[in-house]
Motif scaffolding. Structure first.
Motif, short mmCIF file in Angstrom:
data_model
loop_
_atom_site.label_atom_id
_atom_site.label_comp_id
_atom_site.label_asym_id
_atom_site.label_seq_id
_atom_site.Cartn_x
_atom_site.Cartn_y
_atom_site.Cartn_z
N PHE A 25 -8.81 0.47 2.93
CA PHE A 25 -7.96 1.71 3.09
C PHE A 25 -8.56 3.01 3.35
N VAL A 68 0.83 -1.23 -0.10
CA VAL A 68 0.18 0.06 0.02
C VAL A 68 0.92 1.27 0.01
N ILE A 87 -2.94 0.34 -3.78
CA ILE A 87 -2.85 -1.07 -3.33
C ILE A 87 -2.55 -1.86 -4.45
#
Length: 287
Positions: free
Chosen positions: A225, A160, A248
């Motif tokens: 996220f 990420v 991601i």
């Protein structure tokens, strides 16, 4: 002329033909034709050739690969799983979790008292206000093409990244949380470093935050996220952290050692949190 079976071709020719067949057809249809085709399709050579043909590796590739078939599929699926990461579609695809102050807003780079982004292709950013602004996306990994055995047995690396910056004339606080969660939304692993606070009268430099999940528990089916922040001066308008180019990506695991998390501000270095054990706590607790 007598008919000739395709199986009478040299195996190397058959392998070359198979490199041009879509991977899912090879596994779902071609592999079931006969034992010869099954054995050829299971060869490392075929999947290495397909990786080379589609540009996933080069001729001089020398890194070890545990399973070339899995490596091929992970490379073919590799992309940014976050939608609208650079604000090109306003707030589309983002869930607004907190919309304090004058709310979220989209602005064009470099913005007032801002600096250019390192990648010239990035043109816009999201910006926060004088009270907490948070937004999130929940990625469904099975819907994105990742099947259960792939996730649970091979556990590919999940990387990420996020970028943030302050206005030069205003301080701000930036937050990020990323959680790997199960089908029934139990948190299996988490990256949630302490908030980053940037003082007023700063250089407005863009900073990248990154973290790689590796060797996480089995059962991961979603990725949450979430990021955001607010300004520290409590000024009306949009003076909080600017955020863009979030991502991601899922990649083949090339080493057993997980890549470290990185964040450049001094207030963040060396302060990342370890992944949390499984928990039944709700996903969205307030910062």
């Amino acid at each position: 002329m007598a008919l000739v079976s395709i199986n009478e071709l040299p195996e190397n020719i058959l392998l070359e033909l198979f490199t041009h067949v879509p991977a899912h057809h090879l596994l779902l249809h071609c592999r079931l034709v006969c034992s010869l085709w099954r054995d050829l399709i299971d060869l490392v050579t075929l999947w290495k050739r397909k990786c080379l043909r589609e540009g996933f590796i080069t001729e001089d590739w020398d890194q070890p690969v545990a399973d070339w078939k899995i490596f091929y599929f992970l490379c073919s699926l590799r992309r940014n799983l976050l939608r609208n990461p650079c604000a090109e579609e306003d707030m589309t695809s983002w869930q607004i979790d907190s919309n304090g102050g004058d709310h979220w807003r989209v602005e064009s780079l470099p913005g007032d008292h801002g600096t250019d982004f390192p990648d010239s292709k990035v043109k816009k950013y999201f910006v926060t206000s004088f009270e907490m602004c948070l937004k999130s996306q929940l990625v469904d990994l099975k819907a994105e093409g990742y099947w259960e055995e792939l996730l649970d047995t091979f556990r590919p690396e999940i990387e990420v990244k996020d970028w943030f910056a302050a206005r030069a004339d205003c301080g701000c606080t930036y937050h990020i949380r990323v959680q790997l969660v199960s089908d029934n939304y139990i948190v299996l692993a988490s990256f949630e470093p302490p908030p980053v606070t940037i003082d007023q009268w700063n250089n407005a430099k863009w900073t990248e935050v990154s973290h790689t999940f590796s060797d996480y528990p089995s059962g991961v089916r979603h990725i949450l996220f979430q990021h955001g922040g607010k300004d520290t001066q409590f000024w009306a308008g949009w003076y909080g952290p600017r955020i863009t180019n979030s991502s991601i990506t899922i990649s083949p695991k090339m080493t057993r050692d997980p890549a470290p998390s990185t964040a450049q501000p001094e207030t963040m270095q060396g302060q990342e949190k370890a992944a949390r054990p499984p928990s039944s706590l709700r996903l969205h607790r307030p910062f």
